[in-house]
Design a protein around this motif. Structure first.
Motif, mmCIF file in Angstrom:
data_model
loop_
_atom_site.group_PDB
_atom_site.id
_atom_site.type_symbol
_atom_site.label_atom_id
_atom_site.label_comp_id
_atom_site.label_asym_id
_atom_site.label_seq_id
_atom_site.Cartn_x
_atom_site.Cartn_y
_atom_site.Cartn_z
ATOM 1 N N PRO A 1 19.097 -22.371 11.626
ATOM 2 C CA PRO A 1 19.857 -23.544 11.169
ATOM 3 C C PRO A 1 21.273 -23.499 11.730
ATOM 4 O O PRO A 1 22.104 -22.686 11.286
ATOM 5 C CB PRO A 1 19.841 -23.391 9.649
ATOM 6 C CG PRO A 1 19.701 -21.922 9.413
ATOM 7 C CD PRO A 1 18.973 -21.342 10.579
ATOM 8 N N PRO A 2 21.618 -24.328 12.692
ATOM 9 C CA PRO A 2 22.964 -24.255 13.286
ATOM 10 C C PRO A 2 24.074 -24.588 12.307
ATOM 11 O O PRO A 2 25.218 -24.164 12.502
ATOM 12 C CB PRO A 2 22.892 -25.284 14.427
ATOM 13 C CG PRO A 2 21.787 -26.202 14.069
ATOM 14 C CD PRO A 2 20.804 -25.381 13.302
ATOM 15 N N CYS B 1 19.074 -17.277 10.896
ATOM 16 C CA CYS B 1 20.402 -17.214 10.272
ATOM 17 C C CYS B 1 20.380 -17.717 8.834
ATOM 18 O O CYS B 1 21.392 -18.243 8.339
ATOM 19 C CB CYS B 1 21.404 -18.025 11.094
ATOM 20 S SG CYS B 1 21.478 -17.562 12.822
ATOM 21 N N SER B 2 19.273 -17.571 8.164
ATOM 22 C CA SER B 2 19.154 -18.078 6.806
ATOM 23 C C SER B 2 20.139 -17.391 5.862
ATOM 24 O O SER B 2 20.351 -16.171 5.948
ATOM 25 C CB SER B 2 17.728 -17.868 6.298
ATOM 26 O OG SER B 2 17.620 -18.184 4.926
ATOM 27 N N PRO B 3 20.755 -18.148 4.953
ATOM 28 C CA PRO B 3 21.673 -17.519 3.986
ATOM 29 C C PRO B 3 20.970 -16.591 3.013
ATOM 30 O O PRO B 3 21.634 -15.849 2.279
ATOM 31 C CB PRO B 3 22.301 -18.721 3.273
ATOM 32 C CG PRO B 3 21.330 -19.838 3.466
ATOM 33 C CD PRO B 3 20.701 -19.615 4.796
ATOM 34 N N VAL C 1 12.832 -18.757 23.440
ATOM 35 C CA VAL C 1 12.826 -20.146 22.980
ATOM 36 C C VAL C 1 13.587 -20.219 21.669
ATOM 37 O O VAL C 1 13.292 -19.482 20.724
ATOM 38 C CB VAL C 1 11.391 -20.675 22.792
ATOM 39 C CG1 VAL C 1 11.402 -22.145 22.392
ATOM 40 C CG2 VAL C 1 10.574 -20.477 24.063
ATOM 41 N N MET C 2 14.588 -21.084 21.622
ATOM 42 C CA MET C 2 15.367 -21.292 20.409
ATOM 43 C C MET C 2 15.125 -22.708 19.903
ATOM 44 O O MET C 2 15.132 -23.668 20.689
ATOM 45 C CB MET C 2 16.855 -21.082 20.682
ATOM 46 C CG MET C 2 17.217 -19.731 21.273
ATOM 47 S SD MET C 2 17.088 -18.367 20.108
ATOM 48 C CE MET C 2 18.470 -18.713 19.021
ATOM 49 N N VAL C 3 14.911 -22.832 18.603
ATOM 50 C CA VAL C 3 14.663 -24.126 17.968
ATOM 51 C C VAL C 3 15.699 -24.324 16.875
ATOM 52 O O VAL C 3 15.787 -23.516 15.939
ATOM 53 C CB VAL C 3 13.245 -24.213 17.383
ATOM 54 C CG1 VAL C 3 13.015 -25.581 16.744
ATOM 55 C CG2 VAL C 3 12.200 -23.955 18.460
ATOM 56 N N MET C 4 16.483 -25.385 16.986
ATOM 57 C CA MET C 4 17.490 -25.701 15.973
ATOM 58 C C MET C 4 16.830 -26.494 14.844
ATOM 59 O O MET C 4 16.224 -27.545 15.082
ATOM 60 C CB MET C 4 18.641 -26.501 16.611
ATOM 61 C CG MET C 4 19.441 -25.691 17.603
ATOM 62 S SD MET C 4 20.872 -26.590 18.262
ATOM 63 C CE MET C 4 20.048 -27.724 19.376
ATOM 64 N N GLU C 5 16.960 -25.964 13.647
ATOM 65 C CA GLU C 5 16.321 -26.570 12.488
ATOM 66 C C GLU C 5 17.156 -27.733 11.944
ATOM 67 O O GLU C 5 18.361 -27.813 12.163
ATOM 68 C CB GLU C 5 16.115 -25.534 11.384
ATOM 69 C CG GLU C 5 15.327 -24.312 11.802
ATOM 70 C CD GLU C 5 15.281 -23.275 10.699
ATOM 71 O OE1 GLU C 5 15.823 -23.555 9.605
ATOM 72 O OE2 GLU C 5 14.730 -22.186 10.925
ATOM 73 N N ASP C 6 16.477 -28.604 11.221
ATOM 74 C CA ASP C 6 17.122 -29.659 10.449
ATOM 75 C C ASP C 6 16.821 -29.385 8.982
ATOM 76 O O ASP C 6 15.652 -29.292 8.603
ATOM 77 C CB ASP C 6 16.592 -31.041 10.859
ATOM 78 C CG ASP C 6 17.375 -32.183 10.220
ATOM 79 O OD1 ASP C 6 17.994 -31.969 9.160
ATOM 80 O OD2 ASP C 6 17.382 -33.297 10.782
ATOM 81 N N PRO C 7 17.841 -29.228 8.143
ATOM 82 C CA PRO C 7 17.568 -28.900 6.730
ATOM 83 C C PRO C 7 16.757 -29.966 6.005
ATOM 84 O O PRO C 7 16.163 -29.677 4.971
ATOM 85 C CB PRO C 7 18.976 -28.748 6.124
ATOM 86 C CG PRO C 7 19.887 -29.474 7.056
ATOM 87 C CD PRO C 7 19.284 -29.323 8.418
ATOM 88 N N ASP D 1 26.230 -13.314 7.139
ATOM 89 C CA ASP D 1 27.663 -13.459 7.400
ATOM 90 C C ASP D 1 28.142 -12.587 8.553
ATOM 91 O O ASP D 1 29.331 -12.571 8.872
ATOM 92 C CB ASP D 1 28.458 -13.119 6.135
ATOM 93 C CG ASP D 1 28.183 -11.700 5.635
ATOM 94 O OD1 ASP D 1 27.133 -11.137 6.012
ATOM 95 O OD2 ASP D 1 29.013 -11.169 4.869
ATOM 96 N N LYS D 2 27.217 -11.863 9.203
ATOM 97 C CA LYS D 2 27.567 -10.999 10.327
ATOM 98 C C LYS D 2 27.153 -11.683 11.625
ATOM 99 O O LYS D 2 26.136 -11.351 12.233
ATOM 100 C CB LYS D 2 26.884 -9.629 10.185
ATOM 101 C CG LYS D 2 27.214 -8.913 8.882
ATOM 102 C CD LYS D 2 26.445 -7.613 8.751
ATOM 103 C CE LYS D 2 26.742 -6.920 7.435
ATOM 104 N NZ LYS D 2 25.956 -5.656 7.280
ATOM 105 N N GLU D 3 27.950 -12.649 12.030
ATOM 106 C CA GLU D 3 27.582 -13.455 13.181
ATOM 107 C C GLU D 3 27.588 -12.647 14.474
ATOM 108 O O GLU D 3 26.737 -12.850 15.345
ATOM 109 C CB GLU D 3 28.517 -14.658 13.299
ATOM 110 C CG GLU D 3 28.383 -15.636 12.133
ATOM 111 C CD GLU D 3 29.155 -16.918 12.373
ATOM 112 O OE1 GLU D 3 29.850 -17.016 13.400
ATOM 113 O OE2 GLU D 3 29.037 -17.841 11.540
ATOM 114 N N SER D 4 28.505 -11.736 14.620
ATOM 115 C CA SER D 4 28.540 -10.920 15.834
ATOM 116 C C SER D 4 27.298 -10.053 15.959
ATOM 117 O O SER D 4 26.763 -9.853 17.064
ATOM 118 C CB SER D 4 29.789 -10.041 15.833
ATOM 119 O OG SER D 4 29.799 -9.178 14.702
#
Length: 375
Positions: free
Chosen positions: A263-264, A227-229, A58-64, A235-238
């Motif tokens: 966070p997309p 994917c939090s900064p 299950v993936m959930v796209m966040e809203d900042p 920065d390693k998306e792959s």
């Protein structure tokens, strides 16, 4: 002359349907041999057709601007702990175990049960009361699967003490190797498929894939802001894509469900699209604008809405038939200011002074002119 050795191979797959009455709480049998676990929100269970299927991602796209993805994580984790299901939680915080103190406690959003009527009220009232009591007893049986959670009351210690909980911090990780090791170790405790291979006479190789019908335990994985900064690997998306691909492959052969929020906006469009494509169930959270008068005119109960939940994809396990949803966008609100509820968006009637209502025209072609039916 000896007969030549003939090299042949066979592959057999035996799918055993889980018993209609699971031996452990927190399971529900669905169609096509699918087994569900609760999302922790009864409305979401109903929307998704039963909950999250075992072995799904299950993936959930966040809203900042809206932290409501945290509510989905909290209820998911609390439901597992109430049902005594092992939990793995990972987040980009220094002390992820502190998040357990924010989990909601199970409660009841139902009204008080009615008292028994007096005998002099008549036989019909007595029968009606018995029927209502019977229906309430039937509804109470689902508490073993799903609960209502009081978002203002922290989870009691009895649900935390002695429970198998593994917390992982992603803050100081330069790569995802630590998370991979924790997930692999955790999921190895909940095998669903057993692969048997052996040799016959040195030449014949047989594989047999058996689906275990005896489920001893269920695992839950919750990963917050993947994917939090704040994480060094952001920065390693792959590498992040490889981790999600590996996680999904391990879930497919495990009696577990993983929910990952991300966070997309922190990813490139291509990486964000690939993450969404790998999800079995894809959800997104949207904040509701403050003081949006136009939206307030369109939606009923606008002041009680905290945000929106969008359902982009529903998991399909053991079937190719898509799930037909009653809607794709739902409002998120707190019932009695405590219990999370999801409802279809209801559009307020349009005032005659501001425009023509949908019901004032008999046209089927979309024309605003009134008159005879126009096909």
């Amino acid at each position: 002359m000896a007969a030549p050795n003939v090299r042949t191979s066979s592959f057999s797959r035996n799918i055993s349907v889980v018993s209609s009455s699971p031996q452990i709480p927190g399971l529900k049998c669905g169609p096509n041999g699918t087994t569900f676990i609760s999302t922790g929100i009864r409305d979401l269970d109903r929307i998704l057709g039963g909950g999250y299927p075992l072995g799904s991602l299950v993936m959930v796209m966040e809203d900042p601007e809206a932290p409501h993805h945290m509510d989905l994580l909290r209820t998911f984790m609390s439901q597992g702990l109430v049902n005594n299901q092992p939990l793995l939680y990972a987040s980009p915080s220094k002390d992820p175990r502190g998040f357990l103190g924010t989990l909601p406690n199970p409660g009841s959003s139902k009204e008080d049960k009615p008292t028994a009527p007096d005998l002099d009220q008549g036989e019909s009232l007595r029968i009606a009361w018995q029927y209502r009591k019977y229906m309430e007893n039937q509804k109470s049986s689902i508490d073993d699967y799903s609960n209502d959670f009081d978002m203002r009351k922290p989870l009691e210690r009895q649900f935390l003490a002695g429970r198998p909980i593994d917390c992982v911090s992603l803050l100081d990780s330069s790569d995802l190797s630590v998370a991979e090791d924790h997930c692999a170790t955790f999921l190895s405790k909940f095998p669903r498929l057993c692969i048997i291979s052996f040799l016959f006479d040195g030449h014949l190789l047989l594989f047999k894939l058996v689906n275990s019908s005896n489920i001893a335990s269920i695992g839950r994985i919750a990963i917050q802001s993947f994917c939090s900064p704040l994480c060094e690997y952001s920065d390693k998306e792959s590498e992040m894509l490889s981790f999600i691909r590996l996680l999904k492959s391990m879930l497919m052969v495990s009696n577990a469900v993983a929910i990952v929020t991300f966070p997309p906006s922190m990813l490139s469009p291509s990486s964000s699209t690939r993450l969404q494509h790998m999800a079995d169930t894809l959800l997104s959270i949207k904040a509701i604008p403050d003081g949006d008068k136009e939206l307030e005119k369109l939606l009923t109960g606008y002041k009680d809405i905290n945000g929106f939940l969008n359902v982009h994809k529903v998991a399909r396990i053991n079937t190719q038939v898509p799930v037909i949803l009653e809607a794709k966008t739902f409002s998120m609100s707190l019932k009695k200011r405590r219990f999370l509820a999801l409802e279809c968006l209801n559009q307020a009637p349009v005032d005659g002074s501001s425009g023509t209502s949908y019901g004032t025209s008999g046209s089927c072609s979309g024309s605003s002119k009134s008159g005879a039916l126009d096909f």
